[in-house]
Design an enzyme around this catalytic site. Structure first.
Site, PDB file in Angstrom:
ATOM      1  CE  LYS A  31      -3.788  -2.424   0.025  1.00 35.60           C
ATOM      2  NZ  LYS A  31      -4.463  -2.463  -1.528  1.00 35.60           N
ATOM      3  NE  ARG A  32       3.546   1.141  -4.802  1.00 34.66           N
ATOM      4  CZ  ARG A  32       3.416  -0.193  -5.107  1.00 34.66           C
ATOM      5  NH1 ARG A  32       3.303  -0.842  -4.101  1.00 34.66           N
ATOM      6  NH2 ARG A  32       3.271  -0.610  -6.305  1.00 34.66           N
ATOM      7  CB  ALA A  69       1.271   6.571  -0.650  1.00 33.28           C
ATOM      8  CG  LEU A  71      -5.413  10.181   4.363  1.00 31.71           C
ATOM      9  CD1 LEU A  71      -5.470   9.808   5.953  1.00 31.71           C
ATOM     10  CD2 LEU A  71      -6.475  11.074   4.039  1.00 31.71           C
ATOM     11  CD  GLU A 121       0.472  16.442   6.857  1.00 36.05           C
ATOM     12  OE1 GLU A 121      -0.121  15.342   6.868  1.00 36.05           O
ATOM     13  OE2 GLU A 121      -0.222  17.322   6.859  1.00 36.05           O
ATOM     14  CD  GLU A 141      -1.785  16.922   1.173  1.00 41.67           C
ATOM     15  OE1 GLU A 141      -1.127  17.253   0.133  1.00 41.67           O
ATOM     16  OE2 GLU A 141      -1.116  16.163   2.256  1.00 41.67           O
ATOM     17  NE  ARG A 144      -3.976  11.578  -4.412  1.00 41.41           N
ATOM     18  CZ  ARG A 144      -3.682  11.307  -5.806  1.00 41.41           C
ATOM     19  NH1 ARG A 144      -4.478  11.418  -6.656  1.00 41.41           N
ATOM     20  NH2 ARG A 144      -2.573  10.805  -6.122  1.00 41.41           N
TER      21      ARG A 144
END
Ligand code: 1HE
Length: 267
Positions: A31-32, A69, A71, A121, A141, A144
């Protein structure tokens, strides 16, 4: 595995030879290393307990081709969270990253591949970032339909300045290589393994007295939140404690006897 933790998404190991140097590895490579709620809880536990369990330095690494990757967008999609739900998610991220930045144990991030969104982050909460040639940074962000929630407005803005951060979020700008160094995203760029370099730096940091490292890896961050007047006062109080610690006597003796290493320029 480190006996103190039974985690699934973060593997914590303690190097046999390197007493007190821990390696924490994000291990959801498929899931990176996207940050789901469970991973954040593991990071909170890790960075809450590490200072009291005698960790002298922590190398934060990641399995697979990418550091992180950000969130977990699939979890976020599936959970269909309310504003209050997501606020609480963000507060848990802050708990993890504040424990990391303010915990007093040096954290060295070994970066590679994507360091994006919440991954940046996370990386920006480490005290030292080491990137390799594959490393790239972005804040997707905006694209997305999201906004940062894990401290980027504080820590990424602090690293690169608000104008560059806003540009990254608005336009999807990617930084890598020397340009990423120049804008301040990391302190080291290596042609070889970022992990090996991070271990070398962790060993160096771990050779300091723990109380000195505690001050370095908590006080500087706290002082950024204070007025200059209060920060100077706080600095004096901390230096009063740290600079008179009994363990420092031997180091001062060595300097006085001219047996301690001198500071010299690089070759
Ligand atoms: C994921 C995630 C994820 C990959 N959440 N599952 N972050 C982003 O906008 C970055 C989103 N990810 C990417 O742009 C790319 O995946 C990467 C550049 C990181 C890697 O690309 P690649 O080609 O190696 O992998 P991939 O094929 O895109 O993904 C492989 C798998 O990882 C796939 O799952 P699979 O089950 O289909 O195999 C992907 O769905 C999964 N995956 N990234 C969940 N992020 C507190 S607020 C913070 C706000 C943010 O962080 S926003 C930024 C989110």
């Amino acid at each position: 595995h480190h006996p103190a933790f039974s985690f699934t998404n973060v593997t914590v190991t303690q190097d046999q030879e390197d007493d007190g140097i821990w390696v924490a590895t994000l291990n959801r490579a498929s899931k990176r290393n996207a940050l789901d709620a469970a991973t954040i809880e593991e990071l909170i536990e890790l960075f809450s307990k590490a200072p009291r369990l005698g960790a002298k330095a922590i190398v934060l690494a990641a399995a697979g081709d990418h550091f992180c990757a950000g969130l977990d967008l699939i979890e976020h999609h599936d959970e269909d969270r309310s504003p209050a739900d997501f606020m609480h998610v963000c507060l848990r991220w802050h708990e993890a990253f504040n424990k990391m930045e303010y915990g007093g144990v040096p954290v060295i991030a070994a970066l590679h591949g994507a360091v994006v969104g919440g991954g940046l982050e996370l990386a920006s909460s480490a005290h030292v970032r080491v990137a390799d040639e594959s490393t790239y940074f972005a804040l997707p962000e905006g694209q997305r339909g999201l906004f940062t929630g894990g401290g980027a407005t504080i820590r990424v803005a602090d690293l690169v300045g608000k104008s560059r951060m806003i540009d990254m979020m608005l336009t999807g700008r990617v930084y890598q290589g020397q340009e990423a160094m120049d804008v301040g995203l990391m302190q080291y760029l290596v042609s070889g393994s970022s992990f090996d370099k991070a271990m070398e730096l962790a060993r160096r940091a771990a050779a300091n007295l723990p109380l000195s490292n505690f001050a370095i890896c908590s006080a500087v961050s706290h002082m950024q939140n204070m007025s200059a007047l209060d920060a100077a006062y706080c600095e004096a109080v901390i230096a009063g404690v740290v600079n008179t610690q009994p363990d420092a006597r031997a180091r001062l003796d060595a300097f006085a006897k001219k047996t301690a290493a001198r500071v010299r320029p690089n070759d």
